[in-house]
Scaffold this motif. Structure first.
Motif, PDB file in Angstrom:
ATOM      1  N   HIS A 126     -31.877 -68.039 -50.882  1.00 26.67           N
ATOM      2  CA  HIS A 126     -31.667 -66.769 -50.176  1.00 26.67           C
ATOM      3  C   HIS A 126     -30.986 -67.084 -48.851  1.00 26.67           C
ATOM      4  O   HIS A 126     -31.379 -68.031 -48.161  1.00 26.67           O
ATOM      5  CB  HIS A 126     -32.988 -66.035 -49.944  1.00 26.67           C
ATOM      6  N   ILE A 127     -29.973 -66.305 -48.516  1.00 27.73           N
ATOM      7  CA  ILE A 127     -29.183 -66.553 -47.312  1.00 27.73           C
ATOM      8  C   ILE A 127     -29.313 -65.362 -46.370  1.00 27.73           C
ATOM      9  O   ILE A 127     -29.120 -64.215 -46.789  1.00 27.73           O
ATOM     10  CB  ILE A 127     -27.702 -66.780 -47.683  1.00 27.73           C
ATOM     11  N   ALA A 128     -29.676 -65.646 -45.128  1.00 25.16           N
ATOM     12  CA  ALA A 128     -29.746 -64.601 -44.096  1.00 25.16           C
ATOM     13  C   ALA A 128     -28.531 -64.695 -43.192  1.00 25.16           C
ATOM     14  O   ALA A 128     -28.131 -65.793 -42.794  1.00 25.16           O
ATOM     15  CB  ALA A 128     -31.023 -64.756 -43.270  1.00 25.16           C
ATOM     16  N   TYR A 129     -27.939 -63.553 -42.917  1.00 21.92           N
ATOM     17  CA  TYR A 129     -26.850 -63.485 -41.934  1.00 21.92           C
ATOM     18  C   TYR A 129     -26.890 -62.097 -41.336  1.00 21.92           C
ATOM     19  O   TYR A 129     -27.540 -61.191 -41.882  1.00 21.92           O
ATOM     20  CB  TYR A 129     -25.485 -63.773 -42.585  1.00 21.92           C
ATOM     21  N   ALA A 130     -26.219 -61.914 -40.218  1.00 20.45           N
ATOM     22  CA  ALA A 130     -26.249 -60.610 -39.552  1.00 20.45           C
ATOM     23  C   ALA A 130     -24.827 -60.148 -39.258  1.00 20.45           C
ATOM     24  O   ALA A 130     -23.959 -60.953 -38.905  1.00 20.45           O
ATOM     25  CB  ALA A 130     -27.053 -60.688 -38.257  1.00 20.45           C
ATOM     26  N   PRO A 187     -29.285 -57.439 -40.137  1.00 19.84           N
ATOM     27  CA  PRO A 187     -29.480 -58.600 -41.002  1.00 19.84           C
ATOM     28  C   PRO A 187     -29.333 -58.243 -42.485  1.00 19.84           C
ATOM     29  O   PRO A 187     -29.661 -57.130 -42.905  1.00 19.84           O
ATOM     30  CB  PRO A 187     -30.918 -59.051 -40.704  1.00 19.84           C
ATOM     31  N   PHE A 188     -28.863 -59.217 -43.257  1.00 18.83           N
ATOM     32  CA  PHE A 188     -28.767 -59.123 -44.715  1.00 18.83           C
ATOM     33  C   PHE A 188     -29.417 -60.369 -45.308  1.00 18.83           C
ATOM     34  O   PHE A 188     -29.306 -61.455 -44.737  1.00 18.83           O
ATOM     35  CB  PHE A 188     -27.306 -59.043 -45.170  1.00 18.83           C
ATOM     36  N   CYS A 189     -30.069 -60.195 -46.444  1.00 21.66           N
ATOM     37  CA  CYS A 189     -30.693 -61.317 -47.150  1.00 21.66           C
ATOM     38  C   CYS A 189     -30.211 -61.268 -48.600  1.00 21.66           C
ATOM     39  O   CYS A 189     -30.517 -60.326 -49.332  1.00 21.66           O
ATOM     40  CB  CYS A 189     -32.211 -61.179 -47.085  1.00 21.66           C
ATOM     41  N   THR A 190     -29.424 -62.267 -48.994  1.00 25.13           N
ATOM     42  CA  THR A 190     -28.759 -62.268 -50.293  1.00 25.13           C
ATOM     43  C   THR A 190     -29.156 -63.503 -51.089  1.00 25.13           C
ATOM     44  O   THR A 190     -29.157 -64.610 -50.553  1.00 25.13           O
ATOM     45  CB  THR A 190     -27.229 -62.297 -50.080  1.00 25.13           C
ATOM     46  N   PRO A 201     -22.972 -67.659 -38.461  1.00 32.93           N
ATOM     47  CA  PRO A 201     -24.262 -68.355 -38.461  1.00 32.93           C
ATOM     48  C   PRO A 201     -25.124 -67.843 -39.614  1.00 32.93           C
ATOM     49  O   PRO A 201     -25.223 -66.626 -39.813  1.00 32.93           O
ATOM     50  CB  PRO A 201     -24.887 -67.968 -37.107  1.00 32.93           C
ATOM     51  N   VAL A 202     -25.702 -68.756 -40.365  1.00 30.19           N
ATOM     52  CA  VAL A 202     -26.572 -68.359 -41.471  1.00 30.19           C
ATOM     53  C   VAL A 202     -27.818 -69.237 -41.499  1.00 30.19           C
ATOM     54  O   VAL A 202     -27.856 -70.316 -40.910  1.00 30.19           O
ATOM     55  CB  VAL A 202     -25.868 -68.455 -42.855  1.00 30.19           C
ATOM     56  N   CYS A 203     -28.815 -68.738 -42.194  1.00 27.13           N
ATOM     57  CA  CYS A 203     -30.006 -69.513 -42.507  1.00 27.13           C
ATOM     58  C   CYS A 203     -30.168 -69.456 -44.021  1.00 27.13           C
ATOM     59  O   CYS A 203     -30.279 -68.362 -44.592  1.00 27.13           O
ATOM     60  CB  CYS A 203     -31.225 -68.926 -41.802  1.00 27.13           C
ATOM     61  N   THR A 212     -32.359 -70.467 -47.231  1.00 33.77           N
ATOM     62  CA  THR A 212     -33.757 -70.817 -47.515  1.00 33.77           C
ATOM     63  C   THR A 212     -34.003 -70.934 -49.015  1.00 33.77           C
ATOM     64  O   THR A 212     -33.540 -70.100 -49.790  1.00 33.77           O
ATOM     65  CB  THR A 212     -34.695 -69.751 -46.908  1.00 33.77           C
ATOM     66  N   MET A 236     -35.723 -74.414 -44.957  1.00 27.61           N
ATOM     67  CA  MET A 236     -34.808 -73.531 -44.217  1.00 27.61           C
ATOM     68  C   MET A 236     -33.716 -74.399 -43.606  1.00 27.61           C
ATOM     69  O   MET A 236     -34.019 -75.372 -42.915  1.00 27.61           O
ATOM     70  CB  MET A 236     -35.543 -72.818 -43.072  1.00 27.61           C
ATOM     71  N   PHE A 239     -30.109 -74.422 -41.296  1.00 30.55           N
ATOM     72  CA  PHE A 239     -29.315 -73.653 -40.343  1.00 30.55           C
ATOM     73  C   PHE A 239     -27.918 -74.235 -40.210  1.00 30.55           C
ATOM     74  O   PHE A 239     -27.756 -75.461 -40.204  1.00 30.55           O
ATOM     75  CB  PHE A 239     -29.998 -73.649 -38.975  1.00 30.55           C
TER      76      PHE A 239
END
Lengths: 243, 243
Positions: A46-50, A55-58, A88-90, A92, A116, A118
């Protein structure tokens, strides 16, 4: 917040404000071997970015090459194109290993392995580099498969976005102790147990339109019914890393 | 971007800039029944949020009550405390249903069910409301279990953060068609198949310190070995919604 280029050979990720665990420090894993083992046992992350603070979680398929992570077809791609400095992404990965039923609500938990990572995501723009990365993705999941496929068309490659990210820092988290109650609670007449959880492969369903005589390739031997997907993925990652 | 209060009774989520699919529109599900079915079949979600532009992606247990989602113990809690207006988040659930091996790289895929939910997260501050929510979480996952547990201490409740979020809008995504190749590719001598994937419960491991004579509660009957976790979770959600 990021580590420097010189750190890529270090055996562990430096701890900083974004990857240091705030609580339950005994669960933290900062050594790269532990983090890589969690990543390499997975196909989906799952990738978080804004975007503009939203924020979006894909979820997406991803793979690792050394200190770099790659994925493709993310819904972030449209916005990534507009953002040349990168995004920038996280990223996980989470493996659920068991449900833990304790004697009080507070000690209910799950056993799990998570990582996680970064970094800053960039589109792989060069067409040849992109095509090679997509072949490596296929081979990472399905050993030796890329060479057996119909070659990608220019249109197919154009319609695919490959995204890469250097892991600047990361942290693994592992809980694997099952039931852990307060000492004075063990004598209570309350049921407590660990329910193991595993994600497995089922019986293979060959395509109904497969021409007669097309064999199942040897490279897929690892996918046997009821085998754990994390074991298969880790095994296939090692085959891909050391062919 | 958010829907209005009046929309909570609507059978579908309004489409807007953040939940509308950009591509593969046939996979989109905007009706609440479809989105809820994906959410209620899960125990674990991934939550994206950003602090000072840095995105984080955290896995956590969660549950749904009507148009609200709840979770607890998130690493976002420290920063949430400092942010009374609430924190924009995207909560995503993903079920991996199969690996799809096609005749070209482009058509390799996975079958899956996912749901992305957008809203603003707030801490449940009231102690009584928090304690009640934690009991509901236990009962949602393990029917009837909360009443059988040792009562939570004040310290335990203090150490736990419960976070709630109204679903402002959401979108489900479903792929379930297995192999789908280009018409002219089916005749090629290339192996293609669907590898089903399922997440299942294993053999229960009762706590080794369980006093003699403590039975396994009837409420846990759904957790039978080799049963799919998504089926159990959906069944338990329905028991909890309509006791």
């Amino acid at each position: 917040m990021s580590t420097t280029e010189a750190d890529t050979d270090a055996p562990a990720f430096a701890r900083n404000d974004r990857n240091r665990l705030r609580r339950l420090h005994e669960r933290g894993r900062y050594d790269k071997a532990s983090v890589h083992a969690i990543l390499d046992a997975a196909m989906i992350c799952h990738i978080a970015y804004a975007i503009d603070g939203q924020p979006f979680c894909t979820a997406t398929a991803f793979w690792r090459e050394g200190d770099r992570l790659y994925w493709h077809g993310s819904s972030a791609s449209r916005m990534l194109r507009a953002q040349r400095p990168g995004l920038p992404v996280c990223l996980t990965v989470t493996h659920l290993d068991s449900l833990v039923l304790a004697r009080c609500g507070f000690n209910h938990s799950v056993d799990y392995r998570s990582a996680m990572c970064f970094g800053v995501a960039h589109i792989v723009e060069d067409p040849a580099e992109k095509a090679a990365a997509l072949d490596r993705m296929i081979d990472r999941f399905y050993p030796g498969r890329a060479a057996s496929l119909r070659t990608s068309t220019v249109q197919e490659l154009k319609a695919t976005t490959v995204i890469g990210m250097q892991i600047e820092d990361a942290v693994g988290k592992v809980r694997s102790k099952g039931v852990a109650d307060e000492e004075e609670d063990y004598a209570l007449p309350i049921y407590a147990a660990r329910f193991p959880v595993r994600t497995v492969i089922g019986a293979v369903e060959p395509c109904s339109r497969l021409p007669a005589g097309v064999p199942r390739p040897d490279g897929l031997d690892g996918f046997t019914p009821d085998r754990r997907l994390d074991e298969i993925m880790l095994e296939n990652h090692h085959k891909y890393e050391e062919p």
